[in-house]
Design a protein around this motif. Structure first.
Motif, PDB file in Angstrom:
ATOM      1  N   ILE A  25      -5.926  40.565  -3.387  1.00  0.00           N
ATOM      2  CA  ILE A  25      -4.909  40.023  -4.295  1.00  0.00           C
ATOM      3  C   ILE A  25      -5.519  39.078  -5.324  1.00  0.00           C
ATOM      4  O   ILE A  25      -5.330  39.266  -6.534  1.00  0.00           O
ATOM      5  CB  ILE A  25      -3.776  39.326  -3.507  1.00  0.00           C
ATOM      6  CG1 ILE A  25      -3.001  40.342  -2.672  1.00  0.00           C
ATOM      7  CG2 ILE A  25      -2.841  38.576  -4.460  1.00  0.00           C
ATOM      8  CD1 ILE A  25      -2.002  39.722  -1.710  1.00  0.00           C
ATOM      9  N   LEU A  26      -6.212  38.049  -4.874  1.00  0.00           N
ATOM     10  CA  LEU A  26      -6.737  37.048  -5.813  1.00  0.00           C
ATOM     11  C   LEU A  26      -7.673  37.620  -6.861  1.00  0.00           C
ATOM     12  O   LEU A  26      -7.504  37.317  -8.053  1.00  0.00           O
ATOM     13  CB  LEU A  26      -7.419  35.914  -5.049  1.00  0.00           C
ATOM     14  CG  LEU A  26      -6.517  34.727  -4.766  1.00  0.00           C
ATOM     15  CD1 LEU A  26      -7.224  33.708  -3.892  1.00  0.00           C
ATOM     16  CD2 LEU A  26      -6.007  34.089  -6.032  1.00  0.00           C
TER      17      LEU A  26
ATOM     18  N   ASN B   7      -6.956  40.246   0.862  1.00  0.00           N
ATOM     19  CA  ASN B   7      -8.124  39.655   0.208  1.00  0.00           C
ATOM     20  C   ASN B   7      -8.404  40.243  -1.171  1.00  0.00           C
ATOM     21  O   ASN B   7      -9.195  39.676  -1.923  1.00  0.00           O
ATOM     22  CB  ASN B   7      -9.355  39.766   1.106  1.00  0.00           C
ATOM     23  CG  ASN B   7      -9.249  38.846   2.302  1.00  0.00           C
ATOM     24  OD1 ASN B   7      -8.650  37.768   2.227  1.00  0.00           O
ATOM     25  ND2 ASN B   7      -9.803  39.265   3.422  1.00  0.00           N
TER      26      ASN B   7
ATOM     27  N   VAL C  12       5.601  35.074  -9.977  1.00  0.00           N
ATOM     28  CA  VAL C  12       5.520  35.655  -8.643  1.00  0.00           C
ATOM     29  C   VAL C  12       6.903  35.587  -7.999  1.00  0.00           C
ATOM     30  O   VAL C  12       7.548  34.534  -8.015  1.00  0.00           O
ATOM     31  CB  VAL C  12       4.497  34.875  -7.772  1.00  0.00           C
ATOM     32  CG1 VAL C  12       4.450  35.437  -6.361  1.00  0.00           C
ATOM     33  CG2 VAL C  12       3.121  34.900  -8.417  1.00  0.00           C
TER      34      VAL C  12
ATOM     35  N   LEU D 230      -4.856  29.766  -7.725  1.00  0.00           N
ATOM     36  CA  LEU D 230      -4.534  29.984  -9.139  1.00  0.00           C
ATOM     37  C   LEU D 230      -4.682  28.692  -9.931  1.00  0.00           C
ATOM     38  O   LEU D 230      -5.196  28.694 -11.053  1.00  0.00           O
ATOM     39  CB  LEU D 230      -3.114  30.540  -9.296  1.00  0.00           C
ATOM     40  CG  LEU D 230      -2.898  31.964  -8.799  1.00  0.00           C
ATOM     41  CD1 LEU D 230      -1.429  32.349  -8.918  1.00  0.00           C
ATOM     42  CD2 LEU D 230      -3.783  32.950  -9.536  1.00  0.00           C
TER      43      LEU D 230
ATOM     44  N   CYS E 224       6.195  30.520  -8.920  1.00  0.00           N
ATOM     45  CA  CYS E 224       6.542  31.324  -7.759  1.00  0.00           C
ATOM     46  C   CYS E 224       8.008  31.077  -7.441  1.00  0.00           C
ATOM     47  O   CYS E 224       8.424  29.931  -7.239  1.00  0.00           O
ATOM     48  CB  CYS E 224       5.660  30.965  -6.567  1.00  0.00           C
ATOM     49  SG  CYS E 224       5.980  31.994  -5.121  1.00  0.00           S
TER      50      CYS E 224
ATOM     51  N   VAL F  93       0.456  33.590   0.515  1.00  0.00           N
ATOM     52  CA  VAL F  93       0.871  33.276  -0.865  1.00  0.00           C
ATOM     53  C   VAL F  93       0.886  31.767  -1.073  1.00  0.00           C
ATOM     54  O   VAL F  93       0.294  31.254  -2.031  1.00  0.00           O
ATOM     55  CB  VAL F  93       2.244  33.897  -1.196  1.00  0.00           C
ATOM     56  CG1 VAL F  93       2.775  33.378  -2.530  1.00  0.00           C
ATOM     57  CG2 VAL F  93       2.151  35.414  -1.215  1.00  0.00           C
TER      58      VAL F  93
ATOM     59  N   THR G 237      -6.406  37.360 -10.887  1.00  0.00           N
ATOM     60  CA  THR G 237      -7.117  36.397 -11.723  1.00  0.00           C
ATOM     61  C   THR G 237      -8.004  37.081 -12.760  1.00  0.00           C
ATOM     62  O   THR G 237      -8.621  36.407 -13.577  1.00  0.00           O
ATOM     63  CB  THR G 237      -7.972  35.439 -10.859  1.00  0.00           C
ATOM     64  OG1 THR G 237      -8.868  36.197 -10.052  1.00  0.00           O
ATOM     65  CG2 THR G 237      -7.089  34.545 -10.000  1.00  0.00           C
TER      66      THR G 237
ATOM     67  N   THR H 122      -2.910  30.162   0.116  1.00  0.00           N
ATOM     68  CA  THR H 122      -4.149  30.655  -0.478  1.00  0.00           C
ATOM     69  C   THR H 122      -3.976  31.021  -1.950  1.00  0.00           C
ATOM     70  O   THR H 122      -4.689  30.506  -2.808  1.00  0.00           O
ATOM     71  CB  THR H 122      -4.673  31.890   0.303  1.00  0.00           C
ATOM     72  OG1 THR H 122      -4.868  31.509   1.675  1.00  0.00           O
ATOM     73  CG2 THR H 122      -5.970  32.400  -0.278  1.00  0.00           C
ATOM     74  N   VAL H 123      -3.037  31.900  -2.244  1.00  0.00           N
ATOM     75  CA  VAL H 123      -2.914  32.431  -3.602  1.00  0.00           C
ATOM     76  C   VAL H 123      -2.529  31.353  -4.609  1.00  0.00           C
ATOM     77  O   VAL H 123      -3.236  31.136  -5.605  1.00  0.00           O
ATOM     78  CB  VAL H 123      -1.902  33.602  -3.652  1.00  0.00           C
ATOM     79  CG1 VAL H 123      -1.646  34.038  -5.086  1.00  0.00           C
ATOM     80  CG2 VAL H 123      -2.406  34.773  -2.816  1.00  0.00           C
TER      81      VAL H 123
END
Length: 195
Positions: free
Chosen positions: A12-13, A10, A131, A58, A69, A50, A17, A53-54
């Motif tokens: 990471i984002l 949680n 990524v 983005l 990615c 990834v 960003t 969610t990620v």
């Protein structure tokens, strides 16, 4: 205080960003290479996080974070297919074993060639973030520390985030947390286990 795996996910984002992250601020003269290390047995959870969610988050940022990615297994498989070597490599592996197959593919799968392939496929200068996933799936065909070194001159100011199934302590990478350490010290841990 030690964070749980979910708490680390949680984080990471918010980190990737932030303007400081995207502008590589606060790193001195270091390049913006980041590693999110995690237990290899959590691979499916990380992969789902990834992709589900990620990456969607983005694109919803205002302005959108332009990210590419790259699944390294897809990249390697595509490269072998392109050169009409994938079926031959699988046949060779069955007939002659892993070591001989790896030796035969070494010239095609050199990390500097993979880095150049990434540069050709993606306009790195116009990305906000690159990524990398699939690190464990391409071992031992690719060595992570060598690939990161080959990407240094290509990335410019674009940050790179690699998801790594193993342990990174800021000095060395230990794939699956069991294989011998590969010394690499030019990346930062994205989310340490304690805050």
């Amino acid at each position: 205080m030690t964070m749980t795996f979910e708490e680390r996910l949680n984080q990471i984002l918010p980190r990737i960003t932030s303007r400081d992250f995207l502008d590589s601020k606060g790193l001195g003269n270091e390049i913006g290479f980041w590693i999110f290390d995690y237990p290899a047995e959590r691979e499916i959870e990380v992969r789902d996080f990834v992709s589900g969610t990620v990456l969607p988050a983005l694109s919803r940022q205002v302005p959108a974070v332009q990210a590419a990615c790259i699944d390294l297994l897809d990249l390697v498989t595509g490269l072998l297919e392109e050169r009409k070597l994938l079926d031959k490599a699988m046949d060779m592996q069955l007939a002659k074993g892993d070591e001989n197959t790896l030796a035969a593919l070494r010239s095609v799968l050199k990390e500097d060639k993979i880095a150049q392939k990434i540069a050709v496929q993606h306009d790195i200068a116009n990305l906000d973030l690159l990524v990398l996933t699939g690190v464990g799936a391409v071992y031992p065909m690719l060595r992570t520390h060598t690939l990161l070194s080959a990407l240094h001159p290509i990335m410019g100011n674009t940050p790179l985030l690699m998801f790594f199934p193993g342990r990174y302590d800021g000095h060395s990478l230990r794939l699956f947390n069991t294989l011998a350490e590969d010394h690499y010290y030019r990346a930062f841990r994205l989310v340490p286990e304690s805050n």
